[in-house]
Structures are given as C-alpha cells and as structure tokens.
Design a protein around this motif. Structure first.
Motif, PDB file in Angstrom:
ATOM      1  N   UNK A   3       0.857  -1.198   0.000  1.00 25.22           N
ATOM      2  CA  UNK A   3       0.000   0.000   0.000  1.00 25.22           C
ATOM      3  C   UNK A   3       0.879   1.230   0.000  1.00 25.22           C
ATOM      4  N   UNK A   4       0.483   2.214  -0.746  1.00 28.49           N
ATOM      5  CA  UNK A   4       1.261   3.465  -0.744  1.00 28.49           C
ATOM      6  C   UNK A   4       0.415   4.593  -0.173  1.00 28.49           C
ATOM      7  N   UNK A   5       1.125   5.524   0.462  1.00 25.40           N
ATOM      8  CA  UNK A   5       0.417   6.662   1.061  1.00 25.40           C
ATOM      9  C   UNK A   5       0.545   7.878   0.162  1.00 25.40           C
ATOM     10  N   UNK A   6      -0.611   8.456  -0.102  1.00 30.34           N
ATOM     11  CA  UNK A   6      -0.666   9.621  -1.002  1.00 30.34           C
ATOM     12  C   UNK A   6      -1.498  10.699  -0.362  1.00 30.34           C
ATOM     13  N   UNK A   7      -1.543  11.818  -1.028  1.00 29.82           N
ATOM     14  CA  UNK A   7      -2.481  12.857  -0.619  1.00 29.82           C
ATOM     15  C   UNK A   7      -3.456  13.117  -1.762  1.00 29.82           C
ATOM     16  N   UNK A   8      -4.696  13.363  -1.382  1.00 29.19           N
ATOM     17  CA  UNK A   8      -5.695  13.707  -2.393  1.00 29.19           C
ATOM     18  C   UNK A   8      -5.292  15.032  -3.046  1.00 29.19           C
ATOM     19  N   UNK A   9      -5.315  15.035  -4.334  1.00 28.83           N
ATOM     20  CA  UNK A   9      -4.933  16.244  -5.062  1.00 28.83           C
ATOM     21  C   UNK A   9      -6.022  17.306  -5.020  1.00 28.83           C
ATOM     22  N   UNK A  10      -7.188  16.891  -4.539  1.00 28.59           N
ATOM     23  CA  UNK A  10      -8.323  17.822  -4.509  1.00 28.59           C
ATOM     24  C   UNK A  10      -8.446  18.523  -3.169  1.00 28.59           C
ATOM     25  N   UNK A  11      -8.431  17.692  -2.059  1.00 25.37           N
ATOM     26  CA  UNK A  11      -8.604  18.294  -0.733  1.00 25.37           C
ATOM     27  C   UNK A  11      -7.375  18.151   0.155  1.00 25.37           C
ATOM     28  N   UNK A  12      -6.387  17.395  -0.302  1.00 26.69           N
ATOM     29  CA  UNK A  12      -5.154  17.248   0.471  1.00 26.69           C
ATOM     30  C   UNK A  12      -5.190  16.183   1.547  1.00 26.69           C
ATOM     31  N   UNK A  41       8.087   7.861  -7.330  1.00 26.34           N
ATOM     32  CA  UNK A  41       7.139   8.712  -6.615  1.00 26.34           C
ATOM     33  C   UNK A  41       5.734   8.572  -7.192  1.00 26.34           C
ATOM     34  N   UNK A  42       4.793   8.757  -6.307  1.00 20.47           N
ATOM     35  CA  UNK A  42       3.392   8.634  -6.683  1.00 20.47           C
ATOM     36  C   UNK A  42       2.703   9.961  -6.434  1.00 20.47           C
ATOM     37  N   UNK A  43       1.735  10.245  -7.239  1.00 19.68           N
ATOM     38  CA  UNK A  43       0.911  11.407  -6.936  1.00 19.68           C
ATOM     39  C   UNK A  43      -0.485  11.152  -7.491  1.00 19.68           C
ATOM     40  N   UNK A  44      -1.380  12.024  -7.149  1.00 14.86           N
ATOM     41  CA  UNK A  44      -2.740  11.866  -7.667  1.00 14.86           C
ATOM     42  C   UNK A  44      -3.124  13.109  -8.448  1.00 14.86           C
ATOM     43  N   UNK A  45      -4.020  12.918  -9.399  1.00 18.35           N
ATOM     44  CA  UNK A  45      -4.595  14.105 -10.046  1.00 18.35           C
ATOM     45  C   UNK A  45      -6.087  13.888 -10.166  1.00 18.35           C
ATOM     46  N   UNK A  46      -6.813  14.977 -10.093  1.00 15.30           N
ATOM     47  CA  UNK A  46      -8.264  14.895 -10.169  1.00 15.30           C
ATOM     48  C   UNK A  46      -8.649  14.490 -11.584  1.00 15.30           C
ATOM     49  N   UNK A  47      -9.543  13.496 -11.668  1.00 14.40           N
ATOM     50  CA  UNK A  47      -9.889  12.944 -12.982  1.00 14.40           C
ATOM     51  C   UNK A  47     -10.508  13.950 -13.928  1.00 14.40           C
ATOM     52  N   UNK A  48     -11.238  14.930 -13.389  1.00 15.50           N
ATOM     53  CA  UNK A  48     -11.837  15.942 -14.267  1.00 15.50           C
ATOM     54  C   UNK A  48     -10.762  16.685 -15.049  1.00 15.50           C
ATOM     55  N   UNK A  49      -9.651  16.962 -14.351  1.00 15.17           N
ATOM     56  CA  UNK A  49      -8.551  17.648 -15.032  1.00 15.17           C
ATOM     57  C   UNK A  49      -7.972  16.769 -16.133  1.00 15.17           C
ATOM     58  N   UNK A  50      -7.894  15.470 -15.770  1.00 15.16           N
ATOM     59  CA  UNK A  50      -7.386  14.502 -16.740  1.00 15.16           C
ATOM     60  C   UNK A  50      -8.283  14.477 -17.969  1.00 15.16           C
ATOM     61  N   UNK A  51      -9.572  14.520 -17.679  1.00 19.58           N
ATOM     62  CA  UNK A  51     -10.560  14.495 -18.758  1.00 19.58           C
ATOM     63  C   UNK A  51     -10.406  15.731 -19.640  1.00 19.58           C
ATOM     64  N   UNK A  52     -10.211  16.869 -18.961  1.00 23.45           N
ATOM     65  CA  UNK A  52     -10.005  18.105 -19.725  1.00 23.45           C
ATOM     66  C   UNK A  52      -8.768  18.013 -20.612  1.00 23.45           C
ATOM     67  N   UNK A  53      -7.707  17.456 -20.022  1.00 22.16           N
ATOM     68  CA  UNK A  53      -6.464  17.302 -20.798  1.00 22.16           C
ATOM     69  C   UNK A  53      -6.690  16.418 -22.014  1.00 22.16           C
TER      70      UNK A  53
END
Ligand SMILES: [Zn+2]
Length: 185
Positions: A3-12, A41-53
């Motif tokens: 398991x990896x620990x991340x932070x939500x890219x939306x609310x932190x 390294x791992x990170x998260x991005x909000x899917x809506x942004x991904x969709x926009x991209x």
C-alpha cells in the motif's frame, strides 16, 4: 498487498491506495483521482482535469488534422490548376478567362473579316484584268479565319467555365475545412 500513502490532489487528505491501483476515490471529498506513478514517486490528479487534458489533446489533434487537410487540398489544387492552363500564342501558359476567350475570338475573327474584304477587293479587280480563277479562293482564307475565331472563342470559353467551376469547388471545400477548424477551437 503493498500500500502506498498519497495525498488527495483535490482536498489534500491522506490516502492509502494499493501500489498497483491506477484510480482511487478520496474518502474525504469523494473526488475521483488518477494515481500517477513516475519513477519511485506517486501522486494523484483529479480525474476531471485529466478528462479536460484528454479533450484538449483531442481538440489539438482535430485541429492538426483539419489544417493538414487544408494543406493537402491547397497542394492538390495547385496541381489541378496547371491542368486548366491554356497556351497563349507566344507559348505562355495562363488560366483561361471568359472575357479573354471572347476578346481573343473577336481579334481572330476581325482579322479574318479584314482579310476577306481586302482579298475580295483585290481578286475582283484581278478578275477584271483576266487573272487566273484560282486567285478567287483567297477571300475564303479570311472566311476560314472567322470560323476559326468563333471556334477558339467557344473552346476557351468552355475551358474558362470548367476552371471557374473547379475553382469554386476548391474554395467551397477550403471554407468548409476552415469552418471545421474554428469549430474545434
Ligand atoms: Zn479529497
């Protein structure tokens, strides 16, 4: 399972996701997230942004496609134009025009008319002094020229008409492609 620990890219908020997960939902804000794994390294991005991209990429591709279609159409027209060229009396190539066709035909026919009148005057004067009968065909060359002038006028005129129609078709297609391009912007 790792398991990896991340932070939500939306609310932190902190977020634990399976190491192989590609998508996750934040337990705090319910944002749909894409898990990005770059090197270690791992990170998260909000899917809506991904969709926009993704949409933006799709738009860019569509725009590139339609501008390459315009380029292709232009190149095709450059080649097609050459096939509409007519050869002038000094061997020069030019595009036929309807006014040019009429003016050229009139010039040739006028020359023929001038020839006919002159030759008729000379041969009738010759006939009076007993010139051989063969001389009498000279005015006929002028009549042939008049016929030739009319023939040329019609021929060039129909070629000019074909060129005008092809040119209009090209411009319409180009305008249509340009409109598609602005629609995707
Ligand atoms: Zn969140």
């Amino acid at each position: 399972m790792k398991v990896i620990s991340l932070n939500c890219n939306h609310c932190g908020a902190p977020l634990d996701v399976p190491a192989k997960a590609r998508f996750a939902t934040c337990g705090f804000c319910q944002a749909k997230l894409a898990v990005e794994h770059v090197g270690n390294s791992y990170s998260t991005s909000v899917l809506d942004e991904l969709k926009e991209t993704t949409e933006k990429i799709a738009r860019d591709v569509a725009e590139m496609k339609s501008s390459s279609e315009i380029k292709e159409l232009d190149e095709r027209w450059q080649r097609e134009r050459l096939s509409h060229m007519v050869t002038g009396k000094h061997g020069q190539q030019s595009l036929p025009t309807k006014t040019g066709a009429v003016a050229g035909g009139i010039m040739i026919a006028a020359f023929g008319l001038f020839w006919t009148i002159m030759a008729a005057g000379i041969t009738s004067a010759g006939a009076r002094v007993g010139a051989p009968g063969v001389v009498r065909i000279f005015p006929l060359f002028g009549v042939l020229f008049i016929g030739f002038g009319i023939f040329i006028a019609f021929r060039i005129f129909s070629r000019a008409d074909a060129y005008e129609r092809a040119n209009k078709k090209y411009l319409d297609q180009r305008r249509e492609l340009a409109r598609e391009q602005t629609r995707t912007d």
